[in-house]
Design an enzyme around this catalytic site. Structure first.
Site, PDB file in Angstrom:
ATOM      1  N   ARG A 260       7.284  -5.379   3.114  1.00  0.00           N
ATOM      2  CA  ARG A 260       6.078  -6.077   2.659  1.00  0.00           C
ATOM      3  C   ARG A 260       5.988  -5.950   1.149  1.00  0.00           C
ATOM      4  NH1 ARG A 260      -0.105  -5.218   4.791  1.00  0.00           N
ATOM      5  NH2 ARG A 260       0.233  -3.042   4.149  1.00  0.00           N
TER       6      ARG A 260
ATOM      7  N   GLU B 247      -5.596 -12.896   6.316  1.00  0.00           N
ATOM      8  CA  GLU B 247      -6.470 -11.737   6.209  1.00  0.00           C
ATOM      9  C   GLU B 247      -7.893 -12.086   5.789  1.00  0.00           C
ATOM     10  OE1 GLU B 247      -4.145  -8.155   4.741  1.00  0.00           O
ATOM     11  OE2 GLU B 247      -3.159  -9.751   3.598  1.00  0.00           O
TER      12      GLU B 247
ATOM     13  N   ASP C 291      -8.375  -6.058   6.329  1.00  0.00           N
ATOM     14  CA  ASP C 291      -8.852  -6.885   5.223  1.00  0.00           C
ATOM     15  C   ASP C 291      -9.748  -8.010   5.727  1.00  0.00           C
ATOM     16  OD1 ASP C 291      -7.937  -5.670   2.858  1.00  0.00           O
ATOM     17  OD2 ASP C 291      -5.911  -6.427   3.188  1.00  0.00           O
TER      18      ASP C 291
ATOM     19  N   ASP D 149      17.768  -9.369  -2.322  1.00  0.00           N
ATOM     20  CA  ASP D 149      19.054  -8.926  -2.865  1.00  0.00           C
ATOM     21  C   ASP D 149      19.396  -7.512  -2.404  1.00  0.00           C
ATOM     22  OD1 ASP D 149      19.314 -11.339  -4.138  1.00  0.00           O
ATOM     23  OD2 ASP D 149      19.001 -10.571  -6.173  1.00  0.00           O
TER      24      ASP D 149
ATOM     25  N   HIS E 227       0.809  -1.218   0.000  1.00  0.00           N
ATOM     26  CA  HIS E 227       0.000   0.000   0.000  1.00  0.00           C
ATOM     27  C   HIS E 227       0.846   1.272   0.000  1.00  0.00           C
ATOM     28  CE1 HIS E 227      -3.748  -2.164   0.461  1.00  0.00           C
ATOM     29  NE2 HIS E 227      -3.243  -2.841   1.481  1.00  0.00           N
TER      30      HIS E 227
END
Length: 252
Positions: free
Chosen positions: A71, A149, A175, A85, A46
């Protein structure tokens, strides 16, 4: 022993507190780290950031005990590979609904033959090639967080918890409430019941329990109920709260 301070604290049974990073600001990340956060959750689901901006935030907190967790937008092994990485200390994957999906997360974080993470040399995570021993301990030093969720995901928590390599199962209350047709109604008895059902199943499965908290006081109460990975605000909301509190005091 892991060299990841966040994972080490959690494995020792400590409660850790963090903040969402919705902005791309390295300054905000640095301030939150200095303020004492155990981790920053750089949000690419988000939030508005890119991998190179996340690296700037990781550099800003380097040298502190604060750990950057990212996230990813979805359960995508390519995005996970790029984040790893870049040198994040943890990965969070949203909307994990089954043990198979949880195994995909773990596979994306491990090199072959036990996983599918693509190997390269010279990336930031291995100090641009100056740490050739990085590969051997890379997974052990990574915190792997999956989010549940929905009611379907909660039903699957025992199977998800049985997946080796998952460290934290994180309840996403917003959610979850939306999937029940009760978006943001966190005090609704049915929503509350599903959150509690998820928490009990996660603890019973032996995984670290995580979620968001509406305030520091709520976070403290959650810690008393077994939550160990708690996010009581974001860079945006904490800044806004500080401004509103200051102005309210000034104008009272």
């Amino acid at each position: 022993m892991t060299t990841n301070p966040l994972k080490r604290k959690l494995q020792a049974g400590q409660t850790c507190f963090g903040a969402w990073m919705l902005s791309t600001s390295a300054d905000m990340a640095e301030i939150l780290a200095y303020a004492g956060m155990d981790f920053l959750l750089i949000d690419h689901e988000h939030g508005q950031g890119s991998i190179d901006q996340a690296i700037g935030q990781l550099r800003a907190i380097k040298g502190s005990d604060c750990v950057g967790v990212l996230r990813v937008p979805t359960n995508d092994h390519v995005y996970i590979k790029r984040a790893l990485d870049a040198g994040v200390g943890g990965i969070m994957v949203p909307n994990v609904n089954s043990a198979d999906e949880a195994r995909r997360v773990v596979d994306a974080c491990r090199y072959a033959p036990t996983g599918i993470r693509g190997a390269f040399g010279g990336m930031r995570a291995m100090k641009y090639g100056f740490d050739p021993g990085y590969y051997e301990g890379s997974f052990d030093n990574l915190l792997v967080v999956v989010q549940v969720e929905s009611a379907r995901a909660i039903d699957a928590v025992p199977a998800i918890a049985a997946v080796e390599g998952i460290d934290v199962i994180f309840i996403g209350p917003r959610d979850l409430s939306a999937t029940m047709g009760k978006l943001n109604q966190f005090d609704d008895p049915e929503v509350r019941g599903e959150i509690d059902r998820a928490a009990k199943a996660i603890l019973a499965g032996g995984k670290i329990l995580g979620s968001t908290a509406a305030s520091g006081k709520v976070a403290k109460e959650m810690a008393g109920r077994g939550y160990r990975f708690i996010i009581p605000g974001s860079d945006v909301t904490l800044l806004g709260l500080g401004v509103r509190t200051t102005l309210a005091d000034a104008r009272s």
